[in-house]
Design a protein around this motif. Structure first.
Motif, short mmCIF file in Angstrom:
data_model
loop_
_atom_site.label_atom_id
_atom_site.label_comp_id
_atom_site.label_asym_id
_atom_site.label_seq_id
_atom_site.Cartn_x
_atom_site.Cartn_y
_atom_site.Cartn_z
N THR A 1 -8.74 1.49 5.92
CA THR A 1 -7.60 1.99 5.38
C THR A 1 -6.19 1.84 6.19
O THR A 1 -6.51 1.78 7.63
N THR B 1 -6.24 4.50 -3.35
CA THR B 1 -5.69 5.61 -2.28
C THR B 1 -6.64 6.59 -1.94
O THR B 1 -7.64 6.54 -2.75
N THR C 1 -6.72 1.53 0.84
CA THR C 1 -7.92 0.96 1.03
C THR C 1 -7.74 -0.76 1.14
O THR C 1 -7.01 -1.24 0.60
#
Length: 74
Positions: free
Chosen positions: A23, A51, A61
């Motif tokens: 992420t 998210t 991500t």
């Protein structure tokens, strides 16, 4: 017989970290994709970008950023 040379962390049983992060934060996602911050928030709201919330941090991500670029829907 050859001696295998491995990093000390691996000998201690630690897991090697991936080269690419799983992420990124929003400012990094903006820089990586080249799209604007407002457009990124639109894509998050529409569900085109995934998210993850951890505490107060909103993380994007990398997999969803890759899919976005591959689709070309930005």
């Amino acid at each position: 017989m050859a001696i295998e040379r491995t990093p000390k962390a691996l000998k201690a049983g630690a897991i090697a970290l991936p080269i690419e992060p799983l992420t990124v934060r929003i400012p990094v996602a903006v820089r990586l994709t080249g799209i604007g911050r407002s457009k990124l928030y639109e894509l998050i709201k529409s569900g085109d970008v995934e998210t993850v919330k951890i505490g107060t941090a909103t993380l994007i991500t990398m997999a969803s950023l890759r899919r976005l670029v591959e689709r070309g829907s930005a």
